[in-house]
Scaffold this motif. Structure first.
Motif, PDB file in Angstrom:
ATOM      1  N   ARG A 190      29.068 105.958  -5.999  1.00 53.07           N
ATOM      2  CA  ARG A 190      29.255 107.234  -5.316  1.00 53.07           C
ATOM      3  C   ARG A 190      30.164 107.046  -4.093  1.00 53.07           C
ATOM      4  N   ARG A 206      33.698 106.339  -5.212  1.00 51.79           N
ATOM      5  CA  ARG A 206      34.363 107.546  -5.726  1.00 51.79           C
ATOM      6  C   ARG A 206      34.783 108.452  -4.573  1.00 51.79           C
ATOM      7  N   GLU A 262      37.774 111.472  -5.174  1.00 56.49           N
ATOM      8  CA  GLU A 262      37.469 112.214  -6.398  1.00 56.49           C
ATOM      9  C   GLU A 262      36.720 113.497  -6.047  1.00 56.49           C
ATOM     10  N   LEU A 322      33.639 115.620  -6.761  1.00 61.08           N
ATOM     11  CA  LEU A 322      32.370 115.176  -7.344  1.00 61.08           C
ATOM     12  C   LEU A 322      31.395 116.321  -7.472  1.00 61.08           C
ATOM     13  N   LYS A 355      27.536 115.744 -13.434  1.00 66.09           N
ATOM     14  CA  LYS A 355      28.161 114.862 -14.405  1.00 66.09           C
ATOM     15  C   LYS A 355      28.488 113.456 -13.868  1.00 66.09           C
ATOM     16  N   PRO A 356      29.106 113.354 -12.668  1.00 63.28           N
ATOM     17  CA  PRO A 356      29.372 111.998 -12.159  1.00 63.28           C
ATOM     18  C   PRO A 356      28.092 111.189 -11.980  1.00 63.28           C
ATOM     19  N   THR A 386      26.961 109.960 -15.482  1.00 62.07           N
ATOM     20  CA  THR A 386      27.723 108.827 -16.036  1.00 62.07           C
ATOM     21  C   THR A 386      27.430 107.545 -15.270  1.00 62.07           C
ATOM     22  N   ASP A 387      27.250 107.656 -13.948  1.00 56.77           N
ATOM     23  CA  ASP A 387      26.969 106.443 -13.169  1.00 56.77           C
ATOM     24  C   ASP A 387      25.598 105.870 -13.501  1.00 56.77           C
TER      25      ASP A 387
END
Lengths: 170, 499
Positions: A119, A122, A127, A129, A133-134, A137-138
């Protein structure tokens, strides 16, 4: 010439080194000097280290006062302005993972560390965020890395890492 | 004597050639190549993270494995420095200078080929040097006593801190911080606890794994998140990995010269690959003529990749000699490998060749085998490794933190170690920001306690008098070498000689 900010930082490093030297010297006072046949006892090297560090810190202060540390790499790569928010995320991940590892097990605490650190990284890259979704995926990536590591170390190399359960799988 | 070496080597091949040991060598080489390719993680970190396996895997297998990681990373490192505009470690910096230019002008394939083949030739030749000279040096080194050993270690401290790197002052700060870290724990001779602050976890000392992983991996991740977020990585296109006839003609002499420059540097306990690689680069640039010369710094000259790469690998391989025969590491990775030996209760030194002959010779044989494996891994399969460069940065560095946790926590399952890892990471971050080198810290923390013991033994021999260092010829010579190493570069610099 050195700008004010760099000067402050470099002074802090020099003073920090000096404090470390003094602290080591203070502790060295209480280490016995019993030398036996050798002429130098267990307190010899501590003294060498603290006196040498003290000398070094003196030279560092001299360098700061006469134009700054010598032969520094130009701006040593990257931005001049640190991105503290990202660092906070990463720190939270590492320290949180460390604090919880005995409770929630290796896999989950490493995933936690991964998700928080990712996080921060990113955010650092700027990015966008939004949404879940992020995070999702993480979490999946973190699990996909830490679970196999846990199995390989635990089952093939017999290195006991803590689990949430006694099953050896999680 | 010659026959003796030959027999030992054949036995070594027999041990290293068992399926299990071949597997360890292969996994080591592959892992090494991967860590070399990935930015942010080097061989020292990789070996340190995997040190906990010493609890389970037998000594020969794990040393073969670690050695594979060690020189595999050298091959992988050149791939990244050619294809990416940020080199992954300092020894690839020179390769990056010309290699990057070649890649930019569409010759990445030739640069990769000359660096892999050059590394293979230099690595193999240097292994022959190890095979022939290490036993000889070991026979001689048996005669050295504590005063000589102490002086050798002093030489290693001097070169790693005061000669390599940009600033002698900051090198020395790093050295003494490392010595300080090495002091924590129980004194080896008297059992006296020092700098433990009453914390029981510190009685065993601060483990090399924590320091290496913290200073390199964790500090790197912290640096990336704080300062490198907006930095754009530019990757060059990979072209077919082959060399033209002209490329061969220009590479072969450069490989030979690079090997000749690099091999001697590894043998002396004054390591570091920076000096031989830069020296080789300078030699190639000066020897180049006409249009070849014009390629330097413009479209990229192949000699400028071939020479330094060969020099780098030759140095790295012959650095095994001081590690195995004297027990003196001069780089991060060899320092961590010394830590691995210590985990097995083995102290590298001249006795190693008699007491642990099977292990040493299997290790040397595996160097030959590993070089062949790496040539295959890095020529036809280079495209595979390049894919690693596509891993997005957040996931790469967050993943590195997971592996850091495994290494730190796997040692003795202590939460305390994880907090300490974080602390050492912050220390490494600060050091990096102010250009304080980290190699002296690692070398000093591992060599410091050994040097202290040698010093005290030497003083006992001299019945408490430091005169003992002046009464023995070898020790006196060493003192002059140390002074020379400190003074000569400064004189040369004043006279305007640039290395």
């Amino acid at each position: 010439m050195l700008d004010d900010r760099s000067r402050r930082y470099q002074t802090a490093i020099a003073v920090g080194t000096m404090l470390l030297a003094l602290a080591m010297g203070y502790v060295a006072l209480s280490i016995p000097s019993d030398a036996g046949y050798a002429g130098v006892g267990p307190n010899f090297l501590p003294w060498v280290v603290s006196v040498s560090l003290l000398l070094c810190s003196g030279f560092m202060i001299y360098e700061v006062r006469t134009g700054g540390f010598r032969e520094m790499e130009e701006a040593s790569s990257g931005d001049a302005h640190p991105f503290w928010l990202g660092f906070a995320w990463m720190s939270a991940g590492m320290l949180g993972g460390a604090a919880l590892i005995d409770t929630i097990g290796f896999v989950l605490s490493c995933t936690l560390c991964f998700v928080f650190a990712a996080r921060g990284l990113r955010e650092a890259e700027g990015e966008s965020l939004r949404g879940w979704k992020p995070w999702f995926t993480d979490v999946i990536s973190g699990l996909l890395i830490s679970a196999p590591v846990y199995w390989v170390f635990g089952m093939f190399l017999a290195i006991k890492l803590p689990g949430l359960t006694q099953s050896g799988w999680l | 004597m010659e026959m003796d070496v030959w027999n030992h080597l054949i036995n070594g091949f027999a041990t290293a050639g068992t399926p299990a040991n071949l597997m360890w060598a292969f996994v080591g080489c592959a892992l090494g190549t991967a860590t070399g390719v990935l930015p942010g993680i080097g061989p020292a970190t990789a070996v340190a993270m995997l040190l906990p396996i010493t609890a389970k895997v037998d000594a020969t297998a794990s040393m073969i494995f670690f050695a594979g990681i060690y020189y595999g990373a050298m091959y992988g490192g050149s791939t990244t420095s050619i294809l990416l505009n940020t080199p992954s470690n300092s020894s690839s910096m020179v390769t990056a200078m010309e290699g990057n230019k070649m890649a930019k002008s569409g010759r990445a394939g030739a640069a990769l080929a000359t660096s892999a083949i050059g590394s293979f030739i230099a690595g193999t030749f240097a292994t022959v040097v190890v095979t022939l000279f290490a036993p000889m040096l070991a026979r001689y080194a048996v005669q050295l006593g504590p005063p000589e050993y102490f002086m050798l270690m002093l030489l290693a401290f001097t070169t790693v801190s005061a000669v390599l790197g940009q600033s002698t002052l900051r090198g020395l700060v790093a050295l003494f911080i490392g010595l300080g870290i090495g002091l924590v724990g129980m004194d080896q001779i008297t059992g006296q606890a020092r700098y433990t602050g009453g914390v029981p976890e510190l009685l065993d000392g601060i483990n090399i794994v924590l320091v290496a992983v913290g200073l390199f991996a964790v500090a790197e991740a912290m640096h990336v998140v704080l300062f490198e977020g907006k930095q754009i990585r530019h990757e060059h296109k990979l072209t077919r990995v082959t060399m033209s006839r002209a490329d061969w003609r220009r590479s072969i002499p450069a490989w030979i010269r690079g090997t000749a420059i690099g091999a001697p540097f590894g043998c002396i306990p004054a390591g570091g690959t920076e000096i031989p690689t830069f020296l080789s680069y300078a030699v190639e640039k000066n020897l180049a003529k006409g249009s070849n010369r014009e390629e330097f710094g413009t479209v990229g000259a192949i000699e400028g990749v071939a020479g330094p790469e060969a020099a780098n690998n030759a140095t790295v391989t012959t650095a095994m000699i001081p590690l195995l025969t004297l027990g003196i590491p001069v780089s991060n990775t060899t320092a961590v490998m010394l830590g691995a030996f210590q985990n097995y209760g083995i102290q590298p030194g001249p006795q190693l060749f008699t007491n642990s002959a099977a292990l040493v010779w299997a290790l040397i044989a595996s160097l030959y085998i590993g070089n062949v494996m790496l040539l295959v891994l890095n020529l036809p399969l280079v495209g595979l490794w390049v894919k690693l460069l596509k891993i997005p940065r957040p996931r790469l560095y967050a993943g590195i933190l997971i592996f850091s946790t495994v290494g730190a926590y796997g040692m003795r399952q202590s939460m305390f170690d994880l907090f300490m890892l974080y602390g050492i990471g912050v220390l490494g971050l600060v050091m990096r920001r102010f250009n304080i080198p980290s190699a002296p810290v690692v070398v000093a923390m591992i060599l410091g306690p050994l040097a202290e013991a040698q010093l005290r033994n030497a003083m006992s021999i001299g019945e408490g008098s430091a005169m003992v260092f002046l009464q023995r010829p070898v020790s006196v010579i060493m003192i002059f070498v140390v002074i020379g190493v400190l003074v000569l570069p400064r004189i040369l610099k004043k006279r305007g000689v640039v290395l």
